[in-house]
Enzyme design. Structure first.
Site, short mmCIF file in Angstrom:
data_model
loop_
_atom_site.label_atom_id
_atom_site.label_comp_id
_atom_site.label_asym_id
_atom_site.label_seq_id
_atom_site.Cartn_x
_atom_site.Cartn_y
_atom_site.Cartn_z
N HIS A 136 5.52 -12.91 -8.30
CA HIS A 136 4.78 -11.64 -8.19
C HIS A 136 3.31 -11.90 -7.83
CE1 HIS A 136 3.08 -7.72 -8.95
NE2 HIS A 136 2.17 -8.32 -9.69
N HIS A 141 0.30 -10.74 -4.51
CA HIS A 141 -1.14 -10.44 -4.50
C HIS A 141 -1.97 -11.30 -3.55
CE1 HIS A 141 -1.46 -7.49 -7.76
NE2 HIS A 141 -0.60 -8.20 -8.46
N GLU A 182 -1.04 -2.32 -7.02
CA GLU A 182 0.34 -2.65 -7.36
C GLU A 182 1.38 -1.85 -6.57
OE1 GLU A 182 1.23 -5.16 -8.96
OE2 GLU A 182 -0.46 -5.71 -10.25
N SER A 201 6.63 -7.61 -3.70
CA SER A 201 7.30 -8.75 -4.36
C SER A 201 8.65 -8.33 -4.96
CB SER A 201 6.40 -9.34 -5.45
OG SER A 201 6.11 -8.38 -6.46
#
Ligand code: HBI
Ligand code: FE
Length: 295
Positions: A136, A141, A182, A201
């Site tokens: 993730h 990110h 997010e 993700s």
């Protein structure tokens, strides 16, 4: 999945399981200690997303990914990621055991250090995470941190987070992070694309967020988002859409205080609410969450 269940756990004790040795909660990634199976789990996740994301992830994500030493075969080495990131946007990736307390998290971001979980999920739990893992955090990110706008925006979130804690409005600010960094979507010439790390993700949410008739897709508005609760344990009921990533540039620079003041006594919205004042791109039919509620 819902990539990462973090934001609820404000003020978390982040698990006595991982007691920090350093005050900033960083640890060594211990890259040499990953097992063949751990690298293989990364490969499974990487290849699944690599097949899915062309035409779904925004151009900035793809460009960031291409320029970084991130590939299918191995869990990336944070030192090598930091070398490249530092040259482009002045960011580093530091290893942490999992969720860290809010103030520690914000302090890192305010100093352009992205705390990334060093562990990887087990193969039996490919789509479920209780804490952000290396897939993730790094796959989701880090490519976006190659983009100068996102780089400044996430740093500003760190600074703003420390301030919001003092003001007692962290729940409001955390929603902005949630619905942008997010779970954000952005318009591109050729249609909607993903830029949020929690979506990009996640195999299932990469499809759901763009293609499913269930969720709402609504033009981003700061005060509106601050008032909107979110789901941490399932797909989102609403996604907020930017006209352009540059909208985040403005958010990185404006003072949020007047917005906090304006919404202070206003009630929250539920995750699936649609308002008369919303710029609605897609009005969801809500079938997905209705079925979940009936279970
Ligand atoms: N810790 N490692 C890690 N990653 C996060 O995304 C994270 C965190 N601690 C707190 C937190 N996020 C959020 O609750 C804040 O953004 C509000
Ligand atoms: Fe995340």
């Amino acid at each position: 999945m819902q990539a990462n269940d973090k934001a609820v756990k404000h003020g978390l004790a982040a698990g006595d399981a991982h007691r920090p040795e350093r005050a900033d909660w960083t640890i060594d990634q211990g890259w040499d200690n990953y097992s063949a199976e751990e690298h293989a789990v990364w490969k499974t996740l990487f290849e699944r997303q690599a097949r899915l994301l062309p035409g779904r992830a925004c151009d900035e994500f793809v460009a960031g990914m291409r320029a970084l030493p991130i590939g299918a075969d191995q869990i990336p080495d944070f030192r090598r990621l930091s070398d490249v990131l530092m040259k482009h946007t002045g960011w580093q990736v530091v290893a942490v055991p999992g969720l860290v307390p809010d103030d520690v998290f914000f302090e890192h971001l305010a100093n352009r250090r992205f705390p990334a979980g060093h562990f990887i999920r087990r193969r039996e739990q490919l789509d479920y995470l209780e804490e952000p893992d290396v897939f993730h955090d790094v796959f989701g990110h880090v490519p976006m941190l190659m983009n100068p706008v996102i780089a400044d925006y996430i740093q500003a979130y760190g600074v703003g987070g420390l301030r919001a804690q003092k003001l007692g409005v962290l729940d409001k600010l955390a929603r902005v992070y949630w619905y942008t960094v997010e779970f954000g979507l952005v318009k591109q010439r050729d249609g909607l694309r993903i830029y949020g790390a929690g979506i990009v993700s996640s195999y299932t949410e990469s499809i759901f967020s763009l293609d499913d008739p269930s969720p709402n897709r609504i033009g981003f508005d700061l005060a509106r988002v601050m008032r909107t609760r979110y789901r941490i344990d399932d797909f989102q009921e609403s996604y907020f859409v930017l006209d352009h990533l540059d909208e985040l540039l403005e958010l990185a620079n404006i003072d949020f205080d007047p917005v906090y003041a304006a919404i202070k006594d206003q009630p929250d919205y539920l995750p699936g609410d649609v308002l008369d004042t919303d710029r609605v791109l897609t009005r969801g039919n809500g079938t997905y969450h209705a079925a979940r509620r009936a279970e």
